[in-house]
Design an enzyme around this catalytic site. Structure first.
Site, mmCIF file in Angstrom:
data_model
loop_
_atom_site.group_PDB
_atom_site.id
_atom_site.type_symbol
_atom_site.label_atom_id
_atom_site.label_comp_id
_atom_site.label_asym_id
_atom_site.label_seq_id
_atom_site.Cartn_x
_atom_site.Cartn_y
_atom_site.Cartn_z
ATOM 1 N N LYS A 197 70.440 91.953 84.687
ATOM 2 C CA LYS A 197 71.177 92.413 85.855
ATOM 3 C C LYS A 197 71.399 91.229 86.791
ATOM 4 O O LYS A 197 70.479 90.736 87.439
ATOM 5 C CB LYS A 197 70.430 93.519 86.613
ATOM 6 C CG LYS A 197 71.393 94.220 87.559
ATOM 7 C CD LYS A 197 70.746 94.824 88.773
ATOM 8 C CE LYS A 197 70.421 93.864 89.860
ATOM 9 N NZ LYS A 197 71.583 93.235 90.527
ATOM 10 N N GLY A 249 64.267 85.879 92.853
ATOM 11 C CA GLY A 249 64.940 86.368 94.052
ATOM 12 C C GLY A 249 64.015 86.240 95.242
ATOM 13 O O GLY A 249 63.079 85.420 95.231
ATOM 14 N N ALA A 252 60.643 89.420 99.413
ATOM 15 C CA ALA A 252 60.628 90.852 99.755
ATOM 16 C C ALA A 252 60.941 91.690 98.511
ATOM 17 O O ALA A 252 60.249 92.684 98.238
ATOM 18 C CB ALA A 252 61.641 91.126 100.855
ATOM 19 N N GLY A 254 60.638 90.725 95.397
ATOM 20 C CA GLY A 254 59.540 90.512 94.444
ATOM 21 C C GLY A 254 58.375 91.455 94.725
ATOM 22 O O GLY A 254 57.784 92.030 93.801
ATOM 23 N N GLU A 271 59.642 84.742 90.446
ATOM 24 C CA GLU A 271 59.999 83.437 91.029
ATOM 25 C C GLU A 271 60.653 83.726 92.367
ATOM 26 O O GLU A 271 61.787 84.212 92.416
ATOM 27 C CB GLU A 271 60.987 82.702 90.103
ATOM 28 C CG GLU A 271 60.406 82.304 88.756
ATOM 29 C CD GLU A 271 59.392 81.182 88.876
ATOM 30 O OE1 GLU A 271 59.400 80.450 89.878
ATOM 31 O OE2 GLU A 271 58.578 81.054 87.951
ATOM 32 N N CYS A 305 65.949 77.604 96.253
ATOM 33 C CA CYS A 305 64.593 78.076 96.550
ATOM 34 C C CYS A 305 63.661 76.904 96.828
ATOM 35 O O CYS A 305 62.719 77.009 97.597
ATOM 36 C CB CYS A 305 64.058 78.893 95.384
ATOM 37 S SG CYS A 305 64.129 78.004 93.819
ATOM 38 N N GLU A 402 62.178 81.959 105.377
ATOM 39 C CA GLU A 402 63.166 81.244 104.570
ATOM 40 C C GLU A 402 64.568 81.532 105.114
ATOM 41 O O GLU A 402 64.941 82.689 105.293
ATOM 42 C CB GLU A 402 63.075 81.730 103.112
ATOM 43 C CG GLU A 402 63.962 80.966 102.164
ATOM 44 C CD GLU A 402 63.908 81.533 100.741
ATOM 45 O OE1 GLU A 402 63.862 82.761 100.588
ATOM 46 O OE2 GLU A 402 63.922 80.728 99.800
HETATM 47 P P1 NAD Z 1 67.351 89.220 96.337
HETATM 48 O O1 NAD Z 1 65.894 89.442 96.238
HETATM 49 O O2 NAD Z 1 68.088 89.861 97.440
HETATM 50 O O3 NAD Z 1 68.081 89.712 95.011
HETATM 51 C C1 NAD Z 1 67.746 89.176 93.739
HETATM 52 C C2 NAD Z 1 68.110 90.181 92.671
HETATM 53 O O4 NAD Z 1 67.277 91.327 92.802
HETATM 54 C C3 NAD Z 1 69.548 90.690 92.748
HETATM 55 O O5 NAD Z 1 70.037 90.837 91.438
HETATM 56 C C4 NAD Z 1 69.378 92.042 93.426
HETATM 57 O O6 NAD Z 1 70.397 92.956 93.129
HETATM 58 C C5 NAD Z 1 68.070 92.505 92.831
HETATM 59 N N1 NAD Z 1 67.346 93.504 93.614
HETATM 60 C C6 NAD Z 1 67.411 93.742 94.950
HETATM 61 N N2 NAD Z 1 66.557 94.732 95.285
HETATM 62 C C7 NAD Z 1 65.925 95.113 94.148
HETATM 63 C C8 NAD Z 1 64.891 96.055 93.850
HETATM 64 N N3 NAD Z 1 64.346 96.818 94.794
HETATM 65 N N4 NAD Z 1 64.454 96.155 92.581
HETATM 66 C C9 NAD Z 1 64.972 95.373 91.601
HETATM 67 N N5 NAD Z 1 65.956 94.470 91.821
HETATM 68 C C10 NAD Z 1 66.418 94.332 93.081
HETATM 69 O O7 NAD Z 1 67.546 87.647 96.325
HETATM 70 P P2 NAD Z 1 68.918 86.845 96.493
HETATM 71 O O8 NAD Z 1 69.321 86.971 97.932
HETATM 72 O O9 NAD Z 1 69.873 87.240 95.434
HETATM 73 O O10 NAD Z 1 68.469 85.349 96.166
HETATM 74 C C11 NAD Z 1 67.930 84.495 97.122
HETATM 75 C C12 NAD Z 1 66.421 84.456 97.000
HETATM 76 O O11 NAD Z 1 66.057 84.051 95.686
HETATM 77 C C13 NAD Z 1 65.796 83.453 97.927
HETATM 78 O O12 NAD Z 1 64.658 84.031 98.517
HETATM 79 C C14 NAD Z 1 65.378 82.319 96.996
HETATM 80 O O13 NAD Z 1 64.322 81.529 97.452
HETATM 81 C C15 NAD Z 1 65.042 83.054 95.756
HETATM 82 N N6 NAD Z 1 65.093 82.163 94.584
HETATM 83 C C16 NAD Z 1 63.911 81.777 93.991
HETATM 84 C C17 NAD Z 1 63.928 80.891 92.908
HETATM 85 C C18 NAD Z 1 62.657 80.454 92.244
HETATM 86 O O14 NAD Z 1 62.725 79.919 91.145
HETATM 87 N N7 NAD Z 1 61.497 80.648 92.852
HETATM 88 C C19 NAD Z 1 65.141 80.410 92.436
HETATM 89 C C20 NAD Z 1 66.322 80.832 93.056
HETATM 90 C C21 NAD Z 1 66.289 81.713 94.125
#
Ligand code: NAD
Length: 498
Positions: A197, A249, A252, A254, A271, A305, A402
Site C-alpha cells: 500500500k 512512515g 504516530a 507506527g 522505520e 527521515c 519532526e
Molecule cells: P504516515 O505515517 O502519515 O504514512 C505512511 C503510510 O502509512 C502511508 O501509506 C499511509 O497511508 C499509511 N497509514 C496512515 N495511517 C495508517 C494506519 N493507521 N494504519 C496503517 N497505515 C497507515 O507518514 P508519511 O507522512 O507518509 O511519511 C513521512 C514520515 O515517514 C516521516 O515521519 C518520516 O520520518 C518517515 N520516514 C521514515 C523512514 C525511515 O526509514 N525511518 C524513511 C522515510 C520516511
C-alpha cells in the site's frame, strides 16, 4: 522555469492519465465499492490523476490473492536461484525505466528530477540486485546438543529459515518507489507474498512497479498493490492472514500499527521518524562543513527521515558557520522539480506545506529567530522557503518534533559534553552526524550518540550493505545488510532423535 526544464514523455503522460485500478492476483481490478482519491502535481497544485481509495472489500481481495499465492507455493517453492533470477530481471526493468519512473516521481512527489533520476530510480536497481542475491543465501545452522533425558539417545539439531507468509508493505511519500522496494524486495527474496500500500499522496510509481514485476515473471498474486489512505492501511494491518507488517512512515502511525499488532503478536518492522542532530566540532573545516550541512538538511527539500534538522556548532566556528549557511540557504533557487537547475522544489502536498508553515510559525512565537527563509513564496504550488532558525530552546517544539521539510535549527555549544547532551535530548534516534577530523574525539563520541546510524564528516548516505533503522521512537528492527531477510522469515529449530 529554465530552458533545461524537462518535458514529460508521451509515455509518462499517458500512464499518469490512464484509469488506475488495483493490482490484485496478477490483474488490474476495479472494486466498485471503493471511493477514489485525487493525485496532485505539487509544482502547480493541479490534479493529475485519480486512483482507487481501497476499502475493506479491496483489501480483502488483495490479501486473499496474496494468501492463496503463498499457500500454493507458486513462489516460495521455486528454487532460490529462480526467485533470484526473476528479481534480477525486475531490477533490470526498473533500470531500463529510469527516466520514465523519475518523471512520474517528480510529477507526483514534487522532488527534483536530478534526485528522482539518481536516487529514486537510480539507486533502486543496485539495492534490488543486492537483495535479490540474498534469495540464494538463506541459511540455517547445525547445533551440537546435550540432551541427556534418554540414555544412549543421540540428537541432531538444526535451524531452518522459512518465509513468514503474507507481508503487508506500507510506504510513505518521500521516496515513494524506492522505499516501496525496501519493503517488498526482502519479502519477495525470502519467498513471501506481498500486499503493497503506497502513500495516498504518491501512489503512481507503485502501480508502474506492479507492471514491471509481472513483466519480470513474478507470478500472479505474489505482489499485489492496493492504493488508498490510512484507513486502507489500517484495514490491511488488521487482516488476520497478514503475518508481517513492514512499515515506513511517521512515529504516530507506527505506534498505531504497533497497537493493532500487539493484539495478535503480529510481526512488525517499523522505520519511523527522525529529529537528527549534526554536531560540528571546532576543527570542522567550514569549506566542507557548510556544504555538508546543506546536503544533510535540505536534500529532497528536507523530506528525509535521516535529515539533519538540528545543527549544533562549536562556539569557535559558530558565527562563520551561521553566516555561510544562512547566506547559502538564502541564495537557493526555488522551482518545479522538472527544472533541473532549481535547488528547492515544492513539498509533497498542500497539507504538508501548511504543517511545515505551522512549525515555523510556532517556532517564531516560541522565540526562535528566522535568519533565512521562513516565508510563503508568492507562487502556485506547495513551496516553502528553505529556512534557518536560531535561538530555539531545547524545550521548544521546533527542537523536539519532526518537521520533515526544509527547516533547520542552528544552536551554539560551549563544550562537547553540552553538544552530546543536546544531541541526545530527543525521543528519536534515527541518525546523527559528527563533523571533525579529530580521531580520538570521533572514537570517544560515536558510542555515546544514541542513533541507529552515525555518520562522520558526511550525512544522509545509506547503502544496501549497511543496516539502517532507529533507536528509541525512530523504529523497531533494521533494514538492509546481509541479515535483511531475517525480518521476513521465521526461524524453526528442528531436532531429530536417532
Ligand atoms: P504516515 O505515517 O502519515 O504514512 C505512511 C503510510 O502509512 C502511508 O501509506 C499511509 O497511508 C499509511 N497509514 C496512515 N495511517 C495508517 C494506519 N493507521 N494504519 C496503517 N497505515 C497507515 O507518514 P508519511 O507522512 O507518509 O511519511 C513521512 C514520515 O515517514 C516521516 O515521519 C518520516 O520520518 C518517515 N520516514 C521514515 C523512514 C525511515 O526509514 N525511518 C524513511 C522515510 C520516511
Amino acid at each position: 522555469m529554465s530552458a533545461q526544464t524537462v518535458a514529460p514523455s508521451p509515455a509518462v503522460e499517458s500512464f499518469i492519465a490512464r484509469e488506475h485500478r488495483l493490482f490484485i492476483g496478477g490483474d488490474w481490478v476495479s472494486v466498485s465499492t471503493s471511493a477514489s482519491l485525487a493525485v496532485f502535481n505539487p509544482a502547480t497544485g493541479e490534479q493529475i490523476a485519480t486512483v482507487v481509495n481501497g476499502d475493506a472489500q479491496a483489501v480483502e481481495r488483495a490479501v486473499s490473492a496474496a494468501h492463496a499465492a503463498f499457500e500454493s507455493g507458486v513462489w516460495s517453492s521455486l528454487l532460490p536461484a529462480e526467485r533470484e533470477r526473476i528479481l534480477l530481471r525486475f531490477a533490470d526493468l526498473v533500470e531500463a525505466s529510469n527516466e520514465e519512473i523519475a518523471q512520474i516521481e517528480t510529477l507526483n512527489q514534487g522532488k527534483s528530477i536530478n534526485i528522482a533520476r539518481m536516487i529514486d530510480a537510480g539507486a533502486a536497481p543496485s539495492y534490488m540486485r543486492y537483495v535479490a542475491g540474498l534469495a540464494t543465501k538463506i541459511r540455517g545452522e547445525t547445533f551440537d546438543v546435550s540432551i541427556g533425558a534418554i540414555p544412549g539417545a543421540r540428537y541432531t539439531a538444526y535451524t531452518r529459515r522459512e518465509p513468514i507468509g503474507v507481508v503487508a508493505a506500507i510506504a510513505p511519500w518521500n521516496f515513494p518507489m524506492l522505499i516501496a522496494l525496501w519493503k517488498i524486495m526482502p519479502a519477495l527474496a525470502a519467498g513471501c507474498t506481498v500486499v503493497l500500500k503506497p502513500s495516498e499522496v504518491t501512489p503512481l510509481t507503485a502501480l508502474r512497479l506492479a507492471e514491471l514485476a509481472a513483466e519480470a515473471g513474478v507470478p500472479a498474486g505474489v505482489l499485489n498493490v492496493v492504493t488508498g489512505d490510512g484507513k486502507t492501511g489500517a484495514t490491511l494491518v488488521s487482516d488476520p492472514r497478514v503475518s508481517k507488517v513492514t512499515f515506513t512512515g511517521s512515529t504516530a502511525t507506527g505506534k498505531a500499527i504497533a497497537r493493532i499488532a500487539a493484539d495478535r503478536m503480529l510481526r512488525t518492522s517499523l522505520e519511523l521518524g527522525g529529529k537528527n542532530p549534526a554536531i560540528f566540532l571546532k576543527d570542522a573545516p567550514l569549506d566542507r562543513a557548510v556544504p555538508g550541512a546543506l546536503m544533510g538538511s535540505f536534500f529532497n527539500n528536507g523530506q528525509v527521515c535521516a535529515a539533519s534538522s538540528r545543527i549544533y556548532v562549536a562556539r569557535e566556528i559558530y558565527s562563520d558557520f551561521l553566516d555561510m549557511l544562512s547566506g547559502a540557504v538564502s541564495g537557493m533557487t526555488l522551482g518545479a522539480g522538472l527544472d533541473p537547475t532549481a535547488q528547492i522544489n515544492p513539498l509533497v502536498s498542500a497539507g504538508h506545506q501548511a504543517k511545515v508553515f505551522d512549525h515555523i510559525q510556532r517556532a517564531r512565537s516560541d522565540g526562535a529567530k528566522v535568519v533565512a527563509g521562513g516565508e510563503r513564496p508568492d507562487r502556485p504550488g506547495y513551496y516553502v522557503q528553505p529556512t534557518v532558525l536560531t535561538d530555539a530552546d531545547p524545550s521548544h517544539s521546533i527542537s523536539r518534533d519532526e518537521v520533515f521539510g526544509p527547516v533547520v535549527t542552528v544552536t551554539l555549544f560551549h563544550d562537547e559534553e553540552e553538544a552530546l547532551r543536546l544531541a541526545n535530548d530527543t525521543n528519536m534516534g534515527l541518525t546523527a552526524s559528527l563533523w571533525t577530523n579529530d580521531l580520538q574525539k570521533t572514537l570517544d563520541y560515536v558510542p555515546r550518540i544514541k542513533a541507529g546510524t552515525v555518520w562522520v564528516n558526511t550525512h544522509n548516505f545509506i547503502d544496501p550493505n549497511m543496516p539502517f533503522g532507529g533507536y528509541k521512537e525512530s523504529g523497531l528492527g533494521r533494514e538492509f545488510g546481509i541479515d535483511a531477510l531475517d525480518g521476513v522469515t521465521e526461524l524453526k529449530s528442528v531436532c531429530l532423535a536417532h
